[in-house]
Design a protein around this motif. Structure first.
Motif, PDB file in Angstrom:
ATOM      1  N   SER A  10       1.108  -2.515   6.265  1.00  0.00           N
ATOM      2  CA  SER A  10      -0.015  -1.619   6.566  1.00  0.00           C
ATOM      3  C   SER A  10       0.134  -0.284   5.858  1.00  0.00           C
ATOM      4  CB  SER A  10      -0.126  -1.390   8.074  1.00  0.00           C
ATOM      5  OG  SER A  10      -0.446  -2.590   8.727  1.00  0.00           O
ATOM      6  N   GLU A  11       1.343   0.277   5.871  1.00  0.00           N
ATOM      7  CA  GLU A  11       1.593   1.546   5.189  1.00  0.00           C
ATOM      8  C   GLU A  11       1.367   1.415   3.685  1.00  0.00           C
ATOM      9  OE1 GLU A  11       5.590   2.577   6.183  1.00  0.00           O
ATOM     10  OE2 GLU A  11       5.083   3.130   8.240  1.00  0.00           O
ATOM     11  N   LEU A  12       1.893   0.350   3.092  1.00  0.00           N
ATOM     12  CA  LEU A  12       1.744   0.133   1.649  1.00  0.00           C
ATOM     13  C   LEU A  12       0.281  -0.074   1.270  1.00  0.00           C
ATOM     14  CD1 LEU A  12       4.850  -2.142   1.054  1.00  0.00           C
ATOM     15  CD2 LEU A  12       4.548   0.213   0.235  1.00  0.00           C
ATOM     16  N   ALA A  13      -0.453  -0.779   2.113  1.00  0.00           N
ATOM     17  CA  ALA A  13      -1.884  -0.987   1.852  1.00  0.00           C
ATOM     18  C   ALA A  13      -2.638   0.338   1.950  1.00  0.00           C
ATOM     19  CB  ALA A  13      -2.454  -2.011   2.824  1.00  0.00           C
ATOM     20  N   ALA A  14      -2.316   1.162   2.952  1.00  0.00           N
ATOM     21  CA  ALA A  14      -2.989   2.452   3.129  1.00  0.00           C
ATOM     22  C   ALA A  14      -2.717   3.392   1.956  1.00  0.00           C
ATOM     23  CB  ALA A  14      -2.539   3.103   4.441  1.00  0.00           C
ATOM     24  N   MET A  15      -1.540   3.279   1.344  1.00  0.00           N
ATOM     25  CA  MET A  15      -1.194   4.126   0.193  1.00  0.00           C
ATOM     26  C   MET A  15      -1.757   3.567  -1.109  1.00  0.00           C
ATOM     27  SD  MET A  15       2.779   5.229   1.000  1.00  0.00           S
ATOM     28  CE  MET A  15       3.371   3.760   0.250  1.00  0.00           C
ATOM     29  N   GLY A  16      -2.286   2.359  -1.060  1.00  0.00           N
ATOM     30  CA  GLY A  16      -2.819   1.750  -2.274  1.00  0.00           C
ATOM     31  C   GLY A  16      -1.782   1.010  -3.095  1.00  0.00           C
ATOM     32  N   THR A  17      -0.555   0.927  -2.589  1.00  0.00           N
ATOM     33  CA  THR A  17       0.514   0.244  -3.312  1.00  0.00           C
ATOM     34  C   THR A  17       0.384  -1.275  -3.204  1.00  0.00           C
ATOM     35  OG1 THR A  17       1.988   2.099  -2.921  1.00  0.00           O
ATOM     36  CG2 THR A  17       3.027   0.027  -3.511  1.00  0.00           C
TER      37      THR A  17
END
Length: 172
Positions: free
Chosen positions: A55-62
Motif C-alpha cells: 500500500s505504501e509503495l503504491a501510494a508513492m507511485g513506486t
C-alpha cells in the motif's frame, strides 16, 4: 533529491524501482545500466510484499497498479507425522498478510512504469566504479563495457546505486 545525476547499476526489479523514485524525487538525469541485452528472462519465482508495504509503495507511485498478484493470508507449517496422510500434521499457523508477485510480471510492470526521462541502457556492463576526486565533492566514475560504442567509456555521476545482485561490482 533535487538535481544531480544518478547511475543505477542493474535494471531488474530494484533498479527500476529506484530509478523511478530518483526521477520522481527530482534527479536531473537518471541512467540505468543493465548488462543483459534483449529480453530479461523470467525467474519463475514469487516475490512477496507485506500488504502494508504494498500500500505504501503504491501510494508513492513506486508499485504501479494493475500488476497481477496472489493474495496470501495465512502461512502454515506442516511436519511429517508418520501417518499415511501426505499432508502431514499442521504444526503451526500464523497470519501472513502478503501479496505474492510473479518475478516477470512485477519486473515488466515496474519497467513499463519507469518514467520516460530515465535512460535505460541494456547490454551495457559496468566493470568498475571509483571516486574520481578526493573528498566529499568527488563524483563517481563508472567504466563501461558492452557494445562498441560503450566499451571503455567513462561516465561520471553524483550518485551510484548498486542494484546489480549478489555479484555486485558496486559493492566491490
Amino acid at each position: 533529491m533535487r538535481g544531480g545525476t544518478v547511475a543505477v547499476v542493474g535494471g531488474s526489479i530494484a533498479g527500476c524501482a529506484f530509478a523511478s523514485a530518483a526521477a520522481r524525487a527530482g534527479a536531473e538525469r537518471v541512467v540505468v545500466f543493465e548488462r543483459t541485452g534483449g529480453r530479461m528472462a523470467d525467474r519463475g519465482v514469487g516475490l512477496c510484499v507485506h500488504d502494508e508495504r504494498a500500500s505504501e509503495l503504491a501510494a508513492m507511485g513506486t508499485l504501479p497498479a494493475g500488476i497481477p498478484t496472489h493474495r496470501l493470508t495465512r502461512r502454515r507449517w506442516v511436519v511429517r507425522d508418520g501417518s499415511a496422510s501426505p499432508a502431514g500434521k499442521l504444526f503451526w499457523e500464523q497470519p501472513f498478510p502478503f501479496h505474492s508477485y510473479h518475478w516477470g510480471l512485477l519486473w515488466r510492470g515496474l519497467r513499463e512504469a519507469t518514467p520516460a526521462s530515465v535512460v535505460y541502457r541494456q547490454g551495457v556492463t559496468v566493470t568498475s566504479v571509483a571516486r574520481d576526486g578526493a573528498g566529499a565533492g568527488g563524483r563517481a566514475e563508472l567504466v563501461l563495457s558492452g557494445p562498441a560504442d560503450a566499451t571503455g567509456d567513462l561516465e561520471r555521476h553524483d550518485l551510484v546505486v548498486g542494484a546489480d545482485g549478489y555479484r555486485s561490482v558496486v559493492r566491490d
